[in-house]
Design a protein around this motif. Structure first.
Motif, PDB file in Angstrom:
ATOM      1  N   MET A  25     -20.885 -14.926  54.100  1.00  0.00           N
ATOM      2  CA  MET A  25     -20.909 -13.473  54.231  1.00  0.00           C
ATOM      3  C   MET A  25     -19.541 -12.858  53.949  1.00  0.00           C
ATOM      4  N   THR A  26     -18.492 -13.670  54.035  1.00  0.00           N
ATOM      5  CA  THR A  26     -17.145 -13.180  53.743  1.00  0.00           C
ATOM      6  C   THR A  26     -16.858 -13.405  52.265  1.00  0.00           C
ATOM      7  N   PRO A  27     -16.809 -12.348  51.458  1.00  0.00           N
ATOM      8  CA  PRO A  27     -16.692 -12.515  50.006  1.00  0.00           C
ATOM      9  C   PRO A  27     -15.260 -12.785  49.569  1.00  0.00           C
ATOM     10  N   PRO A  28     -15.090 -13.378  48.387  1.00  0.00           N
ATOM     11  CA  PRO A  28     -13.747 -13.515  47.827  1.00  0.00           C
ATOM     12  C   PRO A  28     -13.230 -12.142  47.403  1.00  0.00           C
ATOM     13  N   ALA A  29     -11.953 -11.888  47.609  1.00  0.00           N
ATOM     14  CA  ALA A  29     -11.367 -10.596  47.239  1.00  0.00           C
ATOM     15  C   ALA A  29     -10.829 -10.659  45.823  1.00  0.00           C
ATOM     16  N   ARG A  30     -11.169  -9.652  45.036  1.00  0.00           N
ATOM     17  CA  ARG A  30     -10.627  -9.522  43.690  1.00  0.00           C
ATOM     18  C   ARG A  30      -9.684  -8.332  43.662  1.00  0.00           C
ATOM     19  N   ALA A  31      -9.074  -8.091  42.532  1.00  0.00           N
ATOM     20  CA  ALA A  31      -8.140  -6.969  42.408  1.00  0.00           C
ATOM     21  C   ALA A  31      -8.844  -5.655  42.737  1.00  0.00           C
ATOM     22  N   THR A  32      -8.179  -4.816  43.495  1.00  0.00           N
ATOM     23  CA  THR A  32      -8.759  -3.532  43.876  1.00  0.00           C
ATOM     24  C   THR A  32      -7.661  -2.490  43.992  1.00  0.00           C
ATOM     25  N   TRP A  33      -8.037  -1.235  44.268  1.00  0.00           N
ATOM     26  CA  TRP A  33      -7.079  -0.136  44.391  1.00  0.00           C
ATOM     27  C   TRP A  33      -6.957   0.279  45.854  1.00  0.00           C
ATOM     28  N   ALA A  34      -5.770   0.701  46.239  1.00  0.00           N
ATOM     29  CA  ALA A  34      -5.546   1.212  47.591  1.00  0.00           C
ATOM     30  C   ALA A  34      -4.302   2.087  47.571  1.00  0.00           C
ATOM     31  N   ARG A  35      -4.180   2.926  48.590  1.00  0.00           N
ATOM     32  CA  ARG A  35      -2.973   3.729  48.713  1.00  0.00           C
ATOM     33  C   ARG A  35      -1.773   2.823  48.929  1.00  0.00           C
ATOM     34  N   ARG A  36      -0.640   3.224  48.410  1.00  0.00           N
ATOM     35  CA  ARG A  36       0.568   2.426  48.558  1.00  0.00           C
ATOM     36  C   ARG A  36       0.869   2.189  50.038  1.00  0.00           C
ATOM     37  N   ALA A  37       1.193   0.940  50.357  1.00  0.00           N
ATOM     38  CA  ALA A  37       1.542   0.507  51.714  1.00  0.00           C
ATOM     39  C   ALA A  37       0.336   0.504  52.663  1.00  0.00           C
ATOM     40  N   HIS A  38      -0.882   0.622  52.135  1.00  0.00           N
ATOM     41  CA  HIS A  38      -2.099   0.552  52.952  1.00  0.00           C
ATOM     42  C   HIS A  38      -2.979  -0.581  52.421  1.00  0.00           C
ATOM     43  N   THR A  39      -2.972  -1.694  53.116  1.00  0.00           N
ATOM     44  CA  THR A  39      -3.776  -2.839  52.694  1.00  0.00           C
ATOM     45  C   THR A  39      -5.253  -2.531  52.903  1.00  0.00           C
ATOM     46  N   PRO A  40      -6.092  -2.655  51.870  1.00  0.00           N
ATOM     47  CA  PRO A  40      -7.524  -2.390  52.040  1.00  0.00           C
ATOM     48  C   PRO A  40      -8.168  -3.431  52.948  1.00  0.00           C
ATOM     49  N   THR A  41      -9.057  -2.986  53.825  1.00  0.00           N
ATOM     50  CA  THR A  41      -9.762  -3.896  54.734  1.00  0.00           C
ATOM     51  C   THR A  41     -11.262  -3.678  54.620  1.00  0.00           C
ATOM     52  N   ILE A  42     -12.011  -4.731  54.911  1.00  0.00           N
ATOM     53  CA  ILE A  42     -13.471  -4.663  54.909  1.00  0.00           C
ATOM     54  C   ILE A  42     -13.961  -5.057  56.294  1.00  0.00           C
ATOM     55  N   ARG A  43     -14.727  -4.201  56.923  1.00  0.00           N
ATOM     56  CA  ARG A  43     -15.264  -4.502  58.252  1.00  0.00           C
ATOM     57  C   ARG A  43     -16.609  -5.210  58.114  1.00  0.00           C
ATOM     58  N   MET A  44     -16.736  -6.355  58.797  1.00  0.00           N
ATOM     59  CA  MET A  44     -17.975  -7.113  58.783  1.00  0.00           C
ATOM     60  C   MET A  44     -18.767  -6.794  60.046  1.00  0.00           C
ATOM     61  N   ARG A  45     -20.070  -7.123  60.034  1.00  0.00           N
ATOM     62  CA  ARG A  45     -20.939  -6.759  61.135  1.00  0.00           C
ATOM     63  C   ARG A  45     -21.372  -7.944  61.990  1.00  0.00           C
ATOM     64  N   GLY A  46     -20.541  -8.969  62.093  1.00  0.00           N
ATOM     65  CA  GLY A  46     -20.836 -10.061  62.997  1.00  0.00           C
ATOM     66  C   GLY A  46     -21.750 -11.140  62.452  1.00  0.00           C
ATOM     67  N   TRP A  47     -21.998 -11.128  61.123  1.00  0.00           N
ATOM     68  CA  TRP A  47     -22.880 -12.124  60.519  1.00  0.00           C
ATOM     69  C   TRP A  47     -22.095 -13.222  59.794  1.00  0.00           C
TER      70      TRP A  47
END
Length: 199
Positions: A25-47
């Motif tokens: 359920m935890t996917p591999p992270a590929r290149a993505t965009w985010a605001r400078r100095a803000h690391t993008p996060t993904i919230r999972m639902r306990g699965w």
């Protein structure tokens, strides 16, 4: 590979490569965009304990469209007592019998040295099956198996950067992408070309 190809031609058989892979359920992270100095996060639902195991067959025969056949299984990362974490030899037997029915011809199977592939039950099944010829890849040679290319394509597309809501969401996503690959035989051919082997 030349000798194997001659064997397949003499039998009028399909050359079939097999491999297994796991998807969580935890996917591999590929290149993505985010605001400078803000690391993008993904919230999972306990699965996150859920895991999908895939066994795939890339099937090749000169003059025929390449095929992808697979078996999918969902299991908990902490299985109950007596429950397997992966496929047993009976699962592989079912997959091979199913593939033989779909392909309608003998099979020359090429797979790795997984201990499940060498169990007593599997060896007895191979000896008793006249439409099945089996070869083992050398140890630690995933680059010679085109099914690895299928898993790589899944991880780079359907599985990457996705916050799966439920196990069913993960299963649907994988099935949808696998179905697209099944209808695009040039992708399956490309996976074989990447190994530099010839059918």
């Amino acid at each position: 590979m030349v000798a194997r190809g001659m064997t397949a031609a003499a039998l009028g058989a399909w050359i079939v490569f097999e491999d297994e892979a796991g998807f969580s359920m935890t996917p591999p992270a590929r290149a993505t965009w985010a605001r400078r100095a803000h690391t993008p996060t993904i919230r999972m639902r306990g699965w996150t304990r859920c895991r999908v195991t895939l066994a795939g067959l890339c099937c090749y025969k000169p003059g025929e469209r390449s095929r992808l056949i697979y078996k999918l299984h969902v299991h908990n990362r902490r299985p109950a007592k007596g429950e397997r974490r992966s496929y047993g030899w009976r699962d592989f037997r079912w997959l091979l019998v199913y593939a033989h029915g779909r392909l309608g011809a003998p099979i020359v199977l090429i797979w790795d040295n997984l201990n499940t592939h060498r169990t007593k039950g599997m060896q007895e099944f191979i000896k008793a099956t006249d439409w099945l010829t089996v070869y083992h890849l050398p140890t630690y040679t995933p680059d010679l198996n085109p099914v690895e290319g299928i898993w790589s394509a899944l991880r780079r597309t359907a599985h990457a950067n996705t916050a799966f809501e439920t196990p069913d969401h993960l299963v649907r996503t994988l099935r949808t992408r696998l179905r697209k690959i099944q209808y695009r035989s040039h992708i399956i051919d490309g996976c074989l070309a990447a190994t530099r082997l010839r059918p």
